[in-house]
Design a protein around this motif. Sequence first.
Motif, PDB file in Angstrom:
ATOM      1  N   VAL A 186      35.375 -30.406  38.202  1.00 41.19           N
ATOM      2  CA  VAL A 186      34.096 -29.746  36.948  1.00 41.19           C
ATOM      3  C   VAL A 186      33.666 -30.948  36.464  1.00 41.19           C
ATOM      4  O   VAL A 186      32.274 -31.075  37.114  1.00 41.19           O
ATOM      5  CB  VAL A 186      34.744 -28.860  36.139  1.00 41.19           C
ATOM      6  CG1 VAL A 186      33.859 -29.010  34.826  1.00 41.19           C
ATOM      7  CG2 VAL A 186      35.375 -27.720  36.557  1.00 41.19           C
ATOM      8  N   HIS A 209      29.602 -26.005  29.173  1.00 41.38           N
ATOM      9  CA  HIS A 209      29.709 -24.657  30.237  1.00 41.38           C
ATOM     10  C   HIS A 209      30.322 -25.407  31.004  1.00 41.38           C
ATOM     11  O   HIS A 209      31.562 -24.763  31.485  1.00 41.38           O
ATOM     12  CB  HIS A 209      28.409 -24.596  30.890  1.00 41.38           C
ATOM     13  CG  HIS A 209      28.451 -23.543  32.256  1.00 41.38           C
ATOM     14  ND1 HIS A 209      28.800 -22.188  31.782  1.00 41.38           N
ATOM     15  CD2 HIS A 209      28.163 -23.834  33.070  1.00 41.38           C
ATOM     16  CE1 HIS A 209      29.409 -22.070  33.134  1.00 41.38           C
ATOM     17  NE2 HIS A 209      28.658 -22.649  33.890  1.00 41.38           N
ATOM     18  N   ALA A 210      30.749 -26.915  31.313  1.00 40.51           N
ATOM     19  CA  ALA A 210      32.104 -26.797  32.205  1.00 40.51           C
ATOM     20  C   ALA A 210      33.551 -27.413  31.579  1.00 40.51           C
ATOM     21  O   ALA A 210      34.227 -26.480  32.130  1.00 40.51           O
ATOM     22  CB  ALA A 210      31.480 -28.619  32.173  1.00 40.51           C
ATOM     23  N   THR A 270      34.433 -23.577  32.267  1.00 44.50           N
ATOM     24  CA  THR A 270      34.726 -23.770  32.795  1.00 44.50           C
ATOM     25  C   THR A 270      36.293 -23.764  33.699  1.00 44.50           C
ATOM     26  O   THR A 270      36.953 -23.265  34.490  1.00 44.50           O
ATOM     27  CB  THR A 270      33.758 -24.238  34.492  1.00 44.50           C
ATOM     28  OG1 THR A 270      32.210 -22.899  33.956  1.00 44.50           O
ATOM     29  CG2 THR A 270      34.237 -23.620  35.507  1.00 44.50           C
ATOM     30  N   ALA A 306      38.658 -21.872  32.164  1.00 45.60           N
ATOM     31  CA  ALA A 306      38.809 -20.462  33.038  1.00 45.60           C
ATOM     32  C   ALA A 306      39.662 -21.059  34.424  1.00 45.60           C
ATOM     33  O   ALA A 306      40.661 -19.785  34.308  1.00 45.60           O
ATOM     34  CB  ALA A 306      37.524 -20.166  32.759  1.00 45.60           C
ATOM     35  N   VAL A 307      39.384 -21.825  34.327  1.00 42.92           N
ATOM     36  CA  VAL A 307      40.300 -22.601  36.141  1.00 42.92           C
ATOM     37  C   VAL A 307      40.946 -22.662  35.385  1.00 42.92           C
ATOM     38  O   VAL A 307      42.711 -22.454  36.686  1.00 42.92           O
ATOM     39  CB  VAL A 307      39.791 -23.604  36.184  1.00 42.92           C
ATOM     40  CG1 VAL A 307      40.519 -24.182  37.450  1.00 42.92           C
ATOM     41  CG2 VAL A 307      38.114 -22.992  37.056  1.00 42.92           C
TER      42      VAL A 307
END
Length: 123
Positions: free
Chosen positions: A47, A94-95, A98, A101-102
């Motif tokens: 990321v 956003h990063a 992400t 979420a990962v």
Amino acid sequence: MLTISLIYFNLALGAVAALAVMILRIAALAEICDAGPERAHAAGITVATGFAAIGAGGVILIGAGLFVLPDAPYAALMLALGLAALCLGLGFTHAIGTLRAVLAPPFVPDQPAPEPVVAGPAK
């Protein structure tokens, strides 16, 4: 105009580097969670690298706009720095989304969702 360009690129690329390091530190803190240190480490590097690549490209594109206002170089600098900070902040958000979420535990549809544990007052 060269001085204005150098100031812009130093500040904006410094912000990209600082935010990428922040992503790596957040991933390092996530290594103690349920996801496991290997998964958090790999996700953090992935990321952060993606953020740095996209952020540097955005900084370069915004920096090209410095020459739109050659008569007002400081106004162009402030406009470009403000736009870069806004875009980098949105990209950072956003990063981190992400990354979260990962690292979230996978959803298994056959099992009921675990009950949340709420810590109450100590007795």
